[in-house]
Structures are given as structure tokens and as C-alpha cells.
Motif scaffolding. Structure first.
Motif, PDB file in Angstrom:
ATOM      1  N   HIS A  26       0.898  -1.250   0.022  1.00  0.00           N
ATOM      2  CA  HIS A  26       0.122   0.073  -0.206  1.00  0.00           C
ATOM      3  C   HIS A  26       0.944   1.324   0.030  1.00  0.00           C
ATOM      4  O   HIS A  26       1.621   1.655   0.958  1.00  0.00           O
ATOM      5  N   HIS A  28       2.042   5.092  -2.411  1.00  0.00           N
ATOM      6  CA  HIS A  28       1.654   6.023  -3.688  1.00  0.00           C
ATOM      7  C   HIS A  28       2.846   6.506  -4.290  1.00  0.00           C
ATOM      8  O   HIS A  28       3.839   7.186  -3.533  1.00  0.00           O
ATOM      9  N   TRP A  65      -2.059   2.734  -4.430  1.00  0.00           N
ATOM     10  CA  TRP A  65      -3.481   2.773  -4.132  1.00  0.00           C
ATOM     11  C   TRP A  65      -4.110   4.042  -4.604  1.00  0.00           C
ATOM     12  O   TRP A  65      -5.480   4.248  -4.172  1.00  0.00           O
ATOM     13  N   LYS A 137      -9.880   0.581  -5.510  1.00  0.00           N
ATOM     14  CA  LYS A 137      -9.699   1.411  -4.250  1.00  0.00           C
ATOM     15  C   LYS A 137     -10.949   2.291  -3.716  1.00  0.00           C
ATOM     16  O   LYS A 137     -11.630   2.815  -4.607  1.00  0.00           O
ATOM     17  N   HIS A 199      -4.806   1.108   6.749  1.00  0.00           N
ATOM     18  CA  HIS A 199      -4.954   1.758   7.948  1.00  0.00           C
ATOM     19  C   HIS A 199      -5.283   1.456   9.245  1.00  0.00           C
ATOM     20  O   HIS A 199      -5.675   2.393  10.009  1.00  0.00           O
ATOM     21  N   ASP A 256       2.615   3.662   2.706  1.00  0.00           N
ATOM     22  CA  ASP A 256       1.445   4.685   2.471  1.00  0.00           C
ATOM     23  C   ASP A 256       1.983   6.023   2.451  1.00  0.00           C
ATOM     24  O   ASP A 256       1.550   6.878   3.356  1.00  0.00           O
ATOM     25  N   THR A 258       1.843   9.781   1.333  1.00  0.00           N
ATOM     26  CA  THR A 258       0.643  10.523   0.566  1.00  0.00           C
ATOM     27  C   THR A 258       1.043  11.996   0.670  1.00  0.00           C
ATOM     28  O   THR A 258       0.278  12.562  -0.207  1.00  0.00           O
TER      29      THR A 258
END
Ligand code: ZN
Length: 316
Positions: A26, A28, A65, A137, A199, A256, A258
């Protein structure tokens, strides 16, 4: 309807799950949202650096994701994968309404399941022909599921039934996972083993996590990210709770990343350079491979049913 052998659908084509290797489950490379102004991940050179550092640490696969309409740069992904040798899996789907212009959302609602299905089987909007998504997603809300969320999840379930694709879920501050499984699995018939809950270590309710793992759903825990300190220090307790309950086969790990700010954190390579050795010390030498390679190979593999040519998606 055709049914092929299970494969992980990468941006360069379908991959034997045994070939996936060590996977950031997971993360980005690209992401843009009106609620994160100035924090856009939109630089292909920076994305390439992240992937090269991840590969140098032993990383082989990376699952982005970022759903539709959030600057996911689907067109840049094949070249990045070729340049770095890292398998990339891209997402279709939609995030919470707050990440979109309301007029844009209204347009997207019409034919949503068909759009998701087309991105999984024909090609991603904005990418060269034949570059397809490998997961759907979606996102829950804080301690509940609103109208937008229910609509998007119904479409995701329909696209899952048409294609076999896994569904990956953002949980707002780690909440509402039970509502998500009730909706996707009980109401819409998605098998729990095709759902990846993200999460959850933002809401460290360990009894709940054990119960969720027992349903057969995957738990994708957030790893290192400067934006989520609490997530980091809840990670080991969550892993311990799930492993000791006998559900190590349900756990996935991801960085993750972001925001631009989070890019200054150690990044996805940290999963391998810092977390994996610690997991081995605490839980035995086999656990890093299980969480970082064996489990993602199952979580992201799908039979990839193809919709009937020219017709409605199979199963709809
Ligand atoms: Zn994410």
C-alpha cells in the motif's frame, strides 16, 4: 466468460503471483487532492528515486492505491516500472467525496461499475492502451459509511464480481472496518479474502483487528510515514496481536506515502531495511517473507474474469 489462472495484474501485464517478490502492498507514487494543497506527489523523477531506493533494498513490487481522479499518473507507470525493474500495480476506484469537485463526482456516478470494470480489463483512463488496473480502491468514512461511500462500494463490488479484482479500503483514522465488511461481504457478496483493509493501525483496537483477520480479510498495515507517527508506533502491537492469534497469513505492510512531506521520511525502503529485520527478531526469521512476499502474492492475485464482449460485465 473466460477464467484465467490467478495472476497479479501489473501495469506491464499479468504476472504469476510466484514472481511478485517483496512487495510494498500500500503506497503512492502520485497523488493529488484539494485537501492536501502543496503536498502533491506529481514528480516522475522523485517517483523513480523512491522505486530505485526500494529496489536497492530488495523491493520487487509496489502497489499504488491512488484511485481515479486524484492525479495517479497512470500513463507514467509503465515507463517507471521498465526503468526500475519494480512491478507496479495500479488502482481504479474512487476515494471519499471530499477529494473531488462535486460536479466531477456527479458525472462519475453514472456508470461507475462499468468504469471500474473497464479500467481493470481494457485499460486505465490516461494510460497507453492495454495498461490495466490491478485493484479497486474505495474508502470508508469516520465511524460509518455515508451515501457516497455506499454508492462507490456497491459499484466496486459489482466490478469485483465482473472481474475477480481485489478491493482495497481506506479507513478514516482506521475506523468502520466492521461496517465495510458488512456492506461489501454480507450485503454485496464479496468474499472477505478479496478485501484488503487499510490503515487499521491508526485505530489500535487489537481485539477488533484479531476479529477482522479471522473473517479472512487482509489487514494492510501502514509502515513508515512521517505523516502518521501514531501508525508507526502501533504497528508492532498490531502485528503481534494478529500473529499470536494465528492469522499471520492475513497481514500486509505498506509505506503509504501520501504527501511531499512524507517523502522526507525513510520511504518504502524502510520496510525492508528497518522493519523486516525487527520483524524477524521479534517473530522469527520466516515472518518478513510471509508479510512482504507470500501474503501479497495471494492478496493481489485474481482469476481475472473478462466481461462478455460488448455486453454487460459478467455476473452483473
Ligand atoms: Zn494510501
Amino acid at each position: 466468460m473466460n477464467t484465467a489462472a490467478a495472476a497479479v495484474r501489473t501495469v506491464l501485464g499479468d504476472l504469476d503471483p510466484a514472481e511478485l517478490g517483496v512487495c510494498d502492498a500500500h503506497d503512492h507514487l502520485f497523488l493529488r487532492s484539494p485537501v492536501l494543497p502543496g503536498e502533491e506527489l506529481d514528480d516522475p523523477a522523485a517517483a523513480e528515486q523512491v522505486l530505485r531506493a526500494f529496489a536497492a533494498a530488495g523491493g520487487r513490487a509496489f502497489v499504488q492505491w491512488t484511485p481515479a481522479g486524484m492525479g495517479r499518473r497512470a500513463g507514467a507507470l509503465p515507463e517507471l516500472s521498465r526503468a526500475t525493474g519494480v512491478h507496479l500495480v495500479a488502482a481504479t476506484g474512487l476515494h471519499q467525496a471530499v477529494h473531488y469537485d462535486p460536479a466531477d463526482l456527479e458525472r462519475r456516478y453514472a456508470g461507475l461499475a462499468g468504469f471500474f470494470t473497464a479500467e481493470l480489463t481494457t485499460g486505465l483512463h490516461g494510460a497507453p492502451a492495454g495498461v490495466r488496473a490491478g485493484l479497486i480502491k474505495v474508502a470508508g468514512d469516520f465511524h460509518g459509511l455515508g451515501a457516497h461511500t455506499r454508492r462507490v462500494m456497491a459499484a466496486a463490488a459489482e466490478a469485483h464480481h465482473a472481474t475477480g479484482a481485489p478491493i482495497a479500503v481506506h479507513h478514516e483514522l482506521g475506523t468502520a472496518a466492521t461496517d465495510v465488511l458488512d456492506l461489501l461481504c454480507d450485503r454485496h457478496g464479496v468474499p472477505p479474502g478479496r478485501v484488503i483493509l487499510g490503515h487499521l493501525n491508526r485505530h489500535p483496537d487489537l481485539r477488533l483487528h484479531r476479529r477482522l483477520a479471522a473473517t479472512g480479510a487482509f489487514l494492510a498495515l501502514d509502515g513508515p510515514s512521517r505523516a502518521h507517527h501514531a501508525t508507526d508506533h502501533h504497528l508492532f502491537d498490531t502485528v503481534a496481536a494478529v500473529v499470536e492469534a494465528g492469522h499471520a497469513d492475513r497481514l500486509l505492510l505498506g509505506g503509504d506515502t501520501t504527501t511531499r512531506g512524507a517523502r522526507h521520511a525513510p520511504g518504502p525502503a524502510h520496510l525492508l531495511t528497518a522493519l523486516a529485520p525487527r520483524l524477524a527478531r521479534e517473530f522469527g526469521p520466516g515472518l518478513p517473507h510471509r508479510l512482504l512476499a507470500a501474503n501479497p502474492a495471494r492478496a493481489f492475485a485474481a482469476p481475472w474474469r473478462a466481461p462478455a464482449p460488448g455486453g454487460a460485465p459478467a455476473g452483473s
